[in-house]
Design an enzyme around this catalytic site. Structure first.
Site, PDB file in Angstrom:
ATOM      1  N   HIS A 220      -0.876   0.161  -9.749  1.00 52.43           N
ATOM      2  CA  HIS A 220      -1.576  -0.866  -8.765  1.00 52.43           C
ATOM      3  C   HIS A 220      -2.159  -1.944  -9.555  1.00 52.43           C
ATOM      4  O   HIS A 220      -3.505  -2.287  -9.543  1.00 52.43           O
ATOM      5  CB  HIS A 220      -2.605   0.100  -8.117  1.00 52.43           C
ATOM      6  CG  HIS A 220      -3.260  -0.733  -6.681  1.00 52.43           C
ATOM      7  ND1 HIS A 220      -3.275  -0.078  -5.622  1.00 52.43           N
ATOM      8  CD2 HIS A 220      -3.266  -2.231  -6.552  1.00 52.43           C
ATOM      9  CE1 HIS A 220      -3.808  -0.763  -4.731  1.00 52.43           C
ATOM     10  NE2 HIS A 220      -3.694  -2.238  -5.344  1.00 52.43           N
TER      11      HIS A 220
ATOM     12  N   ARG B  74       0.749  -1.285   0.105  1.00 55.50           N
ATOM     13  CA  ARG B  74      -0.070   0.111  -0.001  1.00 55.50           C
ATOM     14  C   ARG B  74       0.928   1.375  -0.063  1.00 55.50           C
ATOM     15  O   ARG B  74       2.003   1.350   0.752  1.00 55.50           O
ATOM     16  CB  ARG B  74      -0.772   0.084   1.258  1.00 55.50           C
ATOM     17  CG  ARG B  74      -2.081  -1.171   1.269  1.00 55.50           C
ATOM     18  CD  ARG B  74      -3.167  -0.660   0.187  1.00 55.50           C
ATOM     19  NE  ARG B  74      -4.184  -1.674   0.209  1.00 55.50           N
ATOM     20  CZ  ARG B  74      -4.386  -2.737  -0.762  1.00 55.50           C
ATOM     21  NH1 ARG B  74      -3.430  -2.857  -1.647  1.00 55.50           N
ATOM     22  NH2 ARG B  74      -5.340  -3.334  -0.547  1.00 55.50           N
TER      23      ARG B  74
END
Ligand SMILES: NC(=O)C1=CN([C@@H]2O[C@H](COP(=O)(O)OP(=O)(O)OC[C@H]3O[C@@H](n4cnc5c(N)ncnc54)[C@H](OP(=O)(O)O)[C@@H]3O)[C@@H](O)[C@H]2O)C=CC1
Ligand SMILES: O=C(O)C(=O)CO
EC number: 1.1.1.79
Length: 313
Positions: free
Chosen positions: A276, A228
């Site tokens: 991502h 993250r």
């Protein structure tokens, strides 16, 4: 048995059909605003609060990804979103392990074979063989040794690299040196040349990859962030790159996504990035896993993949 489904971007029709095939006795439907009809299980990603809150008879909620930080942060703001005692499950591997292995191995080999240096030389029109790096100087340290960190460790051991991992509890992975807890973080970092992050986003791990941590890595080290964006202090990463402490970074996740166009990461010559996509949910594998878990739950059997609300992952 009734199952409700909500995902903001997935092909809902595909998921409903495949879930129906995998659980022929179930009634599967897309959740729509205002739907308060009974449901035994909810399959969600970024669920609207009203989809879950106050729901009676719910036996389980499945997150349609590996990380549950978004759901848990919503739960903090709306504690009644997950009715008391209803377990939250997440996807364990379901095809993400292999994708993480591909990502990590290809990037480690890219740096190990000095393709970054050769690319820089190519741009200067320079033909110059460089010294080989040695595996013994290329220790890989993996932050987070869970489902995905464990798979990545296994693949890098197979390539002959010295591999170590850091987690809350000690691990016994073949060929991997295990470090656990904050008291062993310093030893884990010392000598680590390539740091790979696969931690969950919890209050204990936010901002963990900061100046103080980066200073403890080997000189000319590399960072791969696969977990993250909030784990990494981007300004500290840029300083470490500019001081020469870090030689390169490969980032899949960012503190703000999509990465704002004014971010200095875009233009940095030694930062590579992907949007991502390190490991995405593979529908067929995820559906097989969810169907199996629901079947086990219905029989009262033990299952895995349950999130600890106490630990936040
Ligand atoms: N970029 C992408 O495309 C994707 C990113 N992800 C991210 O990857 C993360 C990891 O996934 P997964 O491997 O399935 O998760 P797991 O829950 O299986 O593993 C988490 C690991 O982190 C360790 N850990 C947790 N908190 C701490 C702490 N405070 N100190 C030290 N170690 C800690 C755990 O230790 P222990 O084993 O002792 O419990 C465990 O080894 C996800 O949370 C998600 O954010 C996931 C999928 C795709
Ligand atoms: O599954 C997750 O947690 C992801 O980040 C998917 O992109």
């Amino acid at each position: 048995m009734d199952i409700i489904f909500h995902h903001p971007t997935f092909d809902t029709e595909y998921w409903l059909n495949r879930l129906q095939q995998a659980l022929p006795g179930a009634r599967v439907r897309q959740w729509k605003q205002g739907d308060q009809q009974p449901a035994d299980y909810a399959l969600v990603w970024q669920p609207p609060v009203e989809m879950l809150s106050g729901r009676k008879g719910l036996k389980g909620v499945f997150a349609l990804g590996a990380g549950v930080d978004a759901i848990l942060s919503k739960l903090q703001a709306h504690p009644d979103m997950l009715p008391d005692g209803v377990p939250l499950f997440r996807l364990e591997d379901t095809g993400m392990g292999l994708q993480m292995q591909e990502y990590a191995v290809s990037q480690v080999l890219h740096w190990f074979r000095r393709f970054d240096d050769y690319q820089a030389q190519k741009l200067q029109g320079k033909w110059q063989p460089l010294n080989d790096y040695r595996r013994e100087d290329f220790t890989i340290g993996i932050l987070g040794a869970g489902v995905l960190g464990g798979k990545v460790a296994e693949s890098l051991v197979a390539w002959g690299f010295p591999v170590r991992c850091w987690s809350r509890s000690k691990k016994d992975f073949p060929g991997v040196v295990s470090f656990a807890g904050s008291e062993e973080l310093g030893s884990f970092l010392s000598g680590t040349r390539v740091l790979i992050n696969l931690l969950p986003n919890t209050p204990q791990t936010v901002g963990i990859i900061n100046r103080q941590l980066l200073d403890q890595l080997a000189d000319e080290s590399y960072v791969i962030n696969l977990a993250r964006g909030v784990h990494l202090v981007e300004a500290d990463l840029l300083s470490a790159l500019d001081s020469g402490k870090l030689k390169g970074a490969m980032l899949d996740v960012f503190s703000k996504e999509p990465l704002p166009e004014e971010s200095p990461l875009w233009g940095h010559p030694r930062v590579a990035m992907t949007p991502h996509i390190a490991a995405v949910t593979r529908p067929d594998e995820a559906i097989a896993y969810i169907a199996k878990t629901i079947t086990q739950l219905e029989k009262g059997e033990a299952v895995s993949g349950m999130v600890s609300l106490q630990h936040g992952y």
